[in-house]
Scaffold this motif. Structure first.
Motif, PDB file in Angstrom:
ATOM      1  N   PRO A 189       1.884  -6.194   5.570  1.00 25.58           N
ATOM      2  CA  PRO A 189       3.140  -5.389   4.522  1.00 25.58           C
ATOM      3  C   PRO A 189       2.986  -4.160   3.873  1.00 25.58           C
ATOM      4  N   ALA A 190       4.268  -3.843   3.681  1.00 26.81           N
ATOM      5  CA  ALA A 190       4.765  -2.589   3.104  1.00 26.81           C
ATOM      6  C   ALA A 190       3.971  -2.460   1.436  1.00 26.81           C
ATOM      7  N   THR A 191       3.700  -3.344   0.824  1.00 30.96           N
ATOM      8  CA  THR A 191       3.720  -3.360  -0.514  1.00 30.96           C
ATOM      9  C   THR A 191       2.780  -4.316  -1.261  1.00 30.96           C
ATOM     10  N   THR A 192       2.355  -4.598  -2.428  1.00 34.89           N
ATOM     11  CA  THR A 192       1.513  -5.745  -2.829  1.00 34.89           C
ATOM     12  C   THR A 192       3.050  -6.960  -2.889  1.00 34.89           C
ATOM     13  N   ALA A 193       4.349  -6.703  -3.768  1.00 36.28           N
ATOM     14  CA  ALA A 193       5.235  -7.433  -3.505  1.00 36.28           C
ATOM     15  C   ALA A 193       6.046  -8.312  -2.870  1.00 36.28           C
ATOM     16  N   ASP A 194       6.176  -7.529  -1.519  1.00 33.58           N
ATOM     17  CA  ASP A 194       5.927  -7.850  -0.540  1.00 33.58           C
ATOM     18  C   ASP A 194       5.377  -8.927  -0.016  1.00 33.58           C
ATOM     19  N   ALA A 195       3.881  -8.654   0.522  1.00 41.16           N
ATOM     20  CA  ALA A 195       2.902  -9.838   0.278  1.00 41.16           C
ATOM     21  C   ALA A 195       3.034 -10.635  -0.280  1.00 41.16           C
ATOM     22  N   VAL A 196       3.226 -10.364  -1.890  1.00 43.17           N
ATOM     23  CA  VAL A 196       3.819 -12.197  -2.193  1.00 43.17           C
ATOM     24  C   VAL A 196       4.798 -12.768  -1.944  1.00 43.17           C
ATOM     25  N   GLU A 197       6.141 -11.863  -1.171  1.00 46.10           N
ATOM     26  CA  GLU A 197       6.781 -13.355  -1.158  1.00 46.10           C
ATOM     27  C   GLU A 197       6.411 -13.607   0.714  1.00 46.10           C
ATOM     28  N   LEU A 198       5.115 -13.182   1.341  1.00 40.72           N
ATOM     29  CA  LEU A 198       4.899 -13.626   2.967  1.00 40.72           C
ATOM     30  C   LEU A 198       3.748 -14.946   2.603  1.00 40.72           C
ATOM     31  N   VAL A 199       3.404 -14.983   0.927  1.00 40.88           N
ATOM     32  CA  VAL A 199       2.743 -16.034   0.918  1.00 40.88           C
ATOM     33  C   VAL A 199       3.789 -17.212   0.081  1.00 40.88           C
ATOM     34  N   ALA A 200       4.923 -16.985  -0.642  1.00 46.14           N
ATOM     35  CA  ALA A 200       5.513 -17.828  -1.265  1.00 46.14           C
ATOM     36  C   ALA A 200       5.955 -18.540   0.643  1.00 46.14           C
ATOM     37  N   ALA A 201       6.012 -17.616   0.775  1.00 45.01           N
ATOM     38  CA  ALA A 201       6.637 -18.417   2.732  1.00 45.01           C
ATOM     39  C   ALA A 201       5.668 -18.598   3.815  1.00 45.01           C
ATOM     40  N   GLY A 202       4.274 -19.312   2.875  1.00 41.89           N
ATOM     41  CA  GLY A 202       3.756 -19.777   3.938  1.00 41.89           C
ATOM     42  C   GLY A 202       2.776 -19.255   4.956  1.00 41.89           C
ATOM     43  N   VAL A 203       3.307 -17.454   5.135  1.00 49.37           N
ATOM     44  CA  VAL A 203       2.923 -17.134   6.325  1.00 49.37           C
ATOM     45  C   VAL A 203       0.869 -16.921   6.183  1.00 49.37           C
ATOM     46  N   GLY A 204       0.753 -16.580   4.301  1.00 46.96           N
ATOM     47  CA  GLY A 204      -0.409 -16.580   4.580  1.00 46.96           C
ATOM     48  C   GLY A 204      -1.113 -16.281   2.904  1.00 46.96           C
ATOM     49  N   LEU A 205      -2.824 -15.836   2.612  1.00 46.36           N
ATOM     50  CA  LEU A 205      -2.598 -15.875   1.270  1.00 46.36           C
ATOM     51  C   LEU A 205      -2.785 -14.047   1.401  1.00 46.36           C
ATOM     52  N   HIS A 213      -3.424  -7.840   3.826  1.00 46.42           N
ATOM     53  CA  HIS A 213      -3.616  -6.680   3.421  1.00 46.42           C
ATOM     54  C   HIS A 213      -2.450  -5.794   3.307  1.00 46.42           C
ATOM     55  N   PRO A 214      -1.816  -5.555   1.735  1.00 45.62           N
ATOM     56  CA  PRO A 214      -0.985  -4.488   2.034  1.00 45.62           C
ATOM     57  C   PRO A 214      -1.544  -3.064   2.162  1.00 45.62           C
ATOM     58  N   LEU A 215      -0.521  -2.378   2.393  1.00 48.89           N
ATOM     59  CA  LEU A 215      -0.562  -1.095   2.473  1.00 48.89           C
ATOM     60  C   LEU A 215      -1.366  -0.245   0.934  1.00 48.89           C
ATOM     61  N   ASP A 216      -0.336  -1.135   0.219  1.00 47.03           N
ATOM     62  CA  ASP A 216      -0.966   0.062  -1.082  1.00 47.03           C
ATOM     63  C   ASP A 216      -1.874  -0.973  -1.832  1.00 47.03           C
ATOM     64  N   GLU A 217      -2.412  -1.459  -1.110  1.00 47.21           N
ATOM     65  CA  GLU A 217      -4.319  -2.527  -1.760  1.00 47.21           C
ATOM     66  C   GLU A 217      -5.095  -1.940  -1.833  1.00 47.21           C
ATOM     67  N   THR A 218      -5.471  -2.402  -3.047  1.00 44.24           N
ATOM     68  CA  THR A 218      -5.825  -1.159  -4.440  1.00 44.24           C
ATOM     69  C   THR A 218      -7.545  -1.777  -4.661  1.00 44.24           C
ATOM     70  N   LEU A 219      -8.213  -2.675  -3.927  1.00 41.63           N
ATOM     71  CA  LEU A 219      -9.530  -3.307  -3.556  1.00 41.63           C
ATOM     72  C   LEU A 219      -9.889  -2.806  -1.981  1.00 41.63           C
ATOM     73  N   ASP A 220     -11.245  -2.335  -2.684  1.00 39.96           N
ATOM     74  CA  ASP A 220     -12.199  -1.474  -1.870  1.00 39.96           C
ATOM     75  C   ASP A 220     -12.975  -2.487  -0.936  1.00 39.96           C
ATOM     76  N   TRP A 221     -12.665  -3.138   0.194  1.00 36.16           N
ATOM     77  CA  TRP A 221     -13.155  -3.663   1.328  1.00 36.16           C
ATOM     78  C   TRP A 221     -14.262  -3.041   2.016  1.00 36.16           C
ATOM     79  N   GLU A 222     -15.718  -3.664   2.048  1.00 38.38           N
ATOM     80  CA  GLU A 222     -16.826  -3.626   3.047  1.00 38.38           C
ATOM     81  C   GLU A 222     -16.056  -4.169   4.525  1.00 38.38           C
TER      82      GLU A 222
END
Length: 257
Positions: free
Chosen positions: A127-143, A107-116
């Motif tokens: 992650p700081a940004t969505t772009a950083d989160a995508v890199e982590l997904v590619a590295a197998g860290v999470g979804l 859940h990056p800090l710039d997340e745009t979805l309003d989760w309950e």
């Protein structure tokens, strides 16, 4: 409105995932003398940029603080989960948030979805940004769960995505400062809403001239005078007997003097 003053340009802000290319092209066709400047902003920055006069209008993600801002919702995006291509999720057409319960979901800090209630297990650090989160997904860290346009924006050959049926949806809107609904803003609203170039754009159009009254048509005679029916007299004595009634007397010819 404050549209009496025409600015030398129109500044349009847009958030990641929104592609304003089509609307910019139409603007350049209709208003070639008013250059349009694009300003890339984050979803969190967009409202303050508009309030601070940094842009005349902008594409934002709802919800936002609507104080002093007008907004027209445009469309709603599908929410998807970004996964490695060899992940088990890649084998299905759609998942639910519950299906992600055993995975680490970023859940990056710039997340745009309003989760309950955010799905999955949280990562040790956001992650700081969505772009950083995508890199982590590619590295197998999470979804990562994001609006579909962001999954496309950060597309990688080693990643794919699938719709999440019960996740919050992201709505994109056109917004502008409430007290600055200028004629140029109205022009852009018209373009985004698909109005034609001849549309009144919501303003009072000039009075149209009254339609001309159609002229009354005379009965169609085919361009020839009516002829009496055979055997009927017109009340006039013809000069020759060819068309006159039977028994009609011819007058005596006048003598020449």
């Amino acid at each position: 409105m404050t549209g009496s003053e025409v600015s030398p340009s129109f500044r349009l802000a847009y958030v990641p995932g929104v592609t304003p290319t089509k609307w910019v092209r139409i603007w350049n066709e209709r208003l070639p003398d008013v250059p349009l400047t694009l300003i890339a902003v984050t979803a969190a920055e967009a409202p303050d940029v508009l309030r601070g006069g940094g842009a005349d209008a902008g594409f934002v993600r709802l919800p936002i603080d609507r104080t002093d801002l007008s907004a027209i919702p445009l469309y709603t995006e599908t929410t998807v989960v970004v996964v490695p291509k060899d992940h088990v999720v890649a084998a299905v057409d759609e998942v639910s948030a519950e299906d992600l319960a055993d995975d680490i979901v970023l859940h990056p800090l710039d997340e745009t979805l309003d989760w309950e209630h955010r799905p999955g297990r949280p990562a040790n650090e956001r992650p700081a940004t969505t772009a950083d989160a995508v890199e982590l997904v590619a590295a197998g860290v999470g979804l990562l769960v994001v609006p579909q346009s962001l999954a496309r924006l950060h597309h990688r050959k080693d990643l794919t995505y699938r719709p999440v049926s019960d996740a919050p949806e992201s709505r994109v809107a056109l917004s502008w400062p409430e007290d600055e609904t200028t004629d140029l803003v109205e022009d852009f609203i018209g373009i985004v809403r698909g109005r034609t170039v001849n549309s009144s754009r919501g303003r009072s159009p000039a009075a149209a001239p009254a339609p001309a009254q159609p002229k009354r048509k005379r009965p169609d005679t085919g361009g020839a005078r009516h002829k009496p029916a055979a055997g009927k007299s017109t009340g006039k004595s013809p000069r020759s007997g060819s068309g006159g009634p039977k028994g009609a007397k011819r007058g005596k010819p006048r003598r020449r003097s």
